[in-house]
Scaffold this motif. Sequence first.
Motif, PDB file in Angstrom:
ATOM      1  N   ASN A  51       2.631  -0.201   4.561  1.00 20.21           N
ATOM      2  CA  ASN A  51       2.992  -1.063   5.684  1.00 20.21           C
ATOM      3  C   ASN A  51       3.460  -0.237   6.872  1.00 20.21           C
ATOM      4  OD1 ASN A  51       5.663  -2.497   6.987  1.00 20.21           O
ATOM      5  ND2 ASN A  51       3.931  -3.924   6.792  1.00 20.21           N
ATOM      6  N   ALA A  52       4.212   0.835   6.612  1.00 22.55           N
ATOM      7  CA  ALA A  52       4.626   1.704   7.713  1.00 22.55           C
ATOM      8  C   ALA A  52       3.404   2.259   8.435  1.00 22.55           C
ATOM      9  CB  ALA A  52       5.500   2.839   7.189  1.00 22.55           C
ATOM     10  N   ASP A  53       2.432   2.735   7.666  1.00 20.41           N
ATOM     11  CA  ASP A  53       1.214   3.261   8.287  1.00 20.41           C
ATOM     12  C   ASP A  53       0.432   2.162   8.998  1.00 20.41           C
ATOM     13  OD1 ASP A  53       1.654   5.893   7.530  1.00 20.41           O
ATOM     14  OD2 ASP A  53       0.553   5.687   5.641  1.00 20.41           O
ATOM     15  N   ALA A  54       0.426   0.963   8.424  1.00 19.82           N
ATOM     16  CA  ALA A  54      -0.285  -0.146   9.056  1.00 19.82           C
ATOM     17  C   ALA A  54       0.336  -0.503  10.399  1.00 19.82           C
ATOM     18  CB  ALA A  54      -0.283  -1.361   8.133  1.00 19.82           C
ATOM     19  N   LEU A  55       1.659  -0.450  10.486  1.00 23.13           N
ATOM     20  CA  LEU A  55       2.308  -0.767  11.754  1.00 23.13           C
ATOM     21  C   LEU A  55       2.163   0.359  12.768  1.00 23.13           C
ATOM     22  CD1 LEU A  55       5.449  -2.719  10.509  1.00 23.13           C
ATOM     23  CD2 LEU A  55       3.358  -3.629  11.558  1.00 23.13           C
ATOM     24  N   VAL A  56       1.989   1.590  12.296  1.00 22.85           N
ATOM     25  CA  VAL A  56       1.595   2.669  13.215  1.00 22.85           C
ATOM     26  C   VAL A  56       0.228   2.339  13.818  1.00 22.85           C
ATOM     27  CG1 VAL A  56       0.899   5.089  13.370  1.00 22.85           C
ATOM     28  CG2 VAL A  56       2.955   4.470  12.084  1.00 22.85           C
ATOM     29  N   ASN A  57      -0.688   1.874  12.976  1.00 22.62           N
ATOM     30  CA  ASN A  57      -2.000   1.467  13.487  1.00 22.62           C
ATOM     31  C   ASN A  57      -1.860   0.406  14.572  1.00 22.62           C
ATOM     32  OD1 ASN A  57      -3.402   3.156  11.730  1.00 22.62           O
ATOM     33  ND2 ASN A  57      -3.685   1.561  10.181  1.00 22.62           N
ATOM     34  N   VAL A  58      -1.003  -0.570  14.325  1.00 26.41           N
ATOM     35  CA  VAL A  58      -0.793  -1.644  15.300  1.00 26.41           C
ATOM     36  C   VAL A  58      -0.285  -1.076  16.618  1.00 26.41           C
ATOM     37  CG1 VAL A  58       0.642  -3.659  15.830  1.00 26.41           C
ATOM     38  CG2 VAL A  58      -0.449  -3.454  13.577  1.00 26.41           C
ATOM     39  N   LEU A  59       0.724  -0.223  16.542  1.00 31.90           N
ATOM     40  CA  LEU A  59       1.304   0.336  17.762  1.00 31.90           C
ATOM     41  C   LEU A  59       0.319   1.217  18.518  1.00 31.90           C
ATOM     42  CD1 LEU A  59       4.910   1.259  16.557  1.00 31.90           C
ATOM     43  CD2 LEU A  59       4.236  -0.644  18.041  1.00 31.90           C
ATOM     44  N   GLU A  60      -0.628   1.817  17.788  1.00 32.40           N
ATOM     45  CA  GLU A  60      -1.587   2.716  18.433  1.00 32.40           C
ATOM     46  C   GLU A  60      -2.930   2.051  18.715  1.00 32.40           C
ATOM     47  OE1 GLU A  60      -1.618   6.215  15.972  1.00 32.40           O
ATOM     48  OE2 GLU A  60       0.376   6.854  16.672  1.00 32.40           O
ATOM     49  N   GLY A  61      -2.986   0.721  18.559  1.00 31.84           N
ATOM     50  CA  GLY A  61      -4.162  -0.027  18.987  1.00 31.84           C
ATOM     51  C   GLY A  61      -5.307  -0.087  18.008  1.00 31.84           C
ATOM     52  N   MET A  64      -4.702  -3.287  11.828  1.00 34.91           N
ATOM     53  CA  MET A  64      -3.556  -3.059  10.950  1.00 34.91           C
ATOM     54  C   MET A  64      -4.010  -2.499   9.607  1.00 34.91           C
ATOM     55  SD  MET A  64      -0.468  -5.725  10.128  1.00 34.91           S
ATOM     56  CE  MET A  64       0.964  -5.222   9.143  1.00 34.91           C
ATOM     57  N   TYR A  65      -5.010  -3.130   9.006  1.00 36.41           N
ATOM     58  CA  TYR A  65      -5.626  -2.654   7.760  1.00 36.41           C
ATOM     59  C   TYR A  65      -7.140  -2.672   7.940  1.00 36.41           C
ATOM     60  CZ  TYR A  65      -1.071  -3.557   5.538  1.00 36.41           C
ATOM     61  OH  TYR A  65       0.259  -3.553   5.195  1.00 36.41           O
ATOM     62  N   VAL A  66      -7.827  -1.791   7.249  1.00 40.87           N
ATOM     63  CA  VAL A  66      -9.287  -1.789   7.296  1.00 40.87           C
ATOM     64  C   VAL A  66      -9.817  -3.134   6.820  1.00 40.87           C
ATOM     65  CG1 VAL A  66     -11.370  -0.730   6.351  1.00 40.87           C
ATOM     66  CG2 VAL A  66      -9.422   0.707   7.023  1.00 40.87           C
ATOM     67  N   SER A  67      -9.226  -3.643   5.743  1.00 42.02           N
ATOM     68  CA  SER A  67      -9.591  -4.953   5.201  1.00 42.02           C
ATOM     69  C   SER A  67      -8.508  -5.363   4.220  1.00 42.02           C
ATOM     70  CB  SER A  67     -10.936  -4.887   4.470  1.00 42.02           C
ATOM     71  OG  SER A  67     -10.828  -4.100   3.295  1.00 42.02           O
ATOM     72  N   ALA A  68      -8.509  -6.646   3.845  1.00 43.39           N
ATOM     73  CA  ALA A  68      -7.548  -7.126   2.856  1.00 43.39           C
ATOM     74  C   ALA A  68      -7.768  -6.429   1.517  1.00 43.39           C
ATOM     75  CB  ALA A  68      -7.672  -8.635   2.698  1.00 43.39           C
ATOM     76  N   ASP A  69      -9.030  -6.225   1.155  1.00 42.10           N
ATOM     77  CA  ASP A  69      -9.326  -5.550  -0.111  1.00 42.10           C
ATOM     78  C   ASP A  69      -8.822  -4.113  -0.102  1.00 42.10           C
ATOM     79  OD1 ASP A  69     -10.495  -7.781  -1.182  1.00 42.10           O
ATOM     80  OD2 ASP A  69     -12.560  -7.143  -0.785  1.00 42.10           O
TER      81      ASP A  69
END
Length: 229
Positions: A51-61, A64-69
């Motif tokens: 989740n920390a990495d996913a929110l980094v993705n969000v902040l950097e545009g 959030m995740y590649v996919s739910a799977d």
Amino acid sequence: MIDHADDLASVQAATDRLLTAVAALDNAAVTQSSRLPGWTRGHVLAHLARNADALVNVLEGRPMYVSADARDTDIDRGAPRPLDEQLADLRESAERFRAAGAAPADWSRTVELRNGVTDRAARVPFRRWVEVELHHVDLGIGYELEDLPAAFTAREIDFLAERFDGHKDVPPTTLTAPDGRTWTTGGGAAGDPVSVEGTAADLLGWLAGRRDGSALAVKGGDLPALPPL
């Protein structure tokens, strides 16, 4: 007003508490069941890191995740790791989130989360704070809803009451804490208004799906059944 810098500091403090508590576990404890159905403590820890990495993705545009799977696969793959690997991953992912939060940015911009949900960038640190605090409780290692910072509990009740406001399955509902604070939520379902009273921890536990609401006093009808988060 949302103060993202203050929330980032609160995320760090909550992360430090989590890391200290997890460091006191052993490999066997990591494999034991958490309070989340079907998840071991290792699943919870792996989720927190990802989740920390996913929110980094969000902040950097980025998405959030590649996919739910892919999200679920990453959690399942990380769950069986021994304690030292879990701790290293938690620390390193938390540092990546801290660095992303410290980078110059337009915090008023709109960002996209999972399933098309959008929010202001300034609220992302609070969303991370929620993840760290509630999942610390979910580990079942001695940190309870009553141990959460009072300011966090009040804000998360605000957030969840807003989330369920007008929901088609929730009747008009007023929440009241012992100190007189009140919140309103629901209103999209037919029925008379319902009053729910209890401690802030019990109100939060019910809203967040961590407690069944049996400790709450209900007037005007039955305790509403809340939709899953």
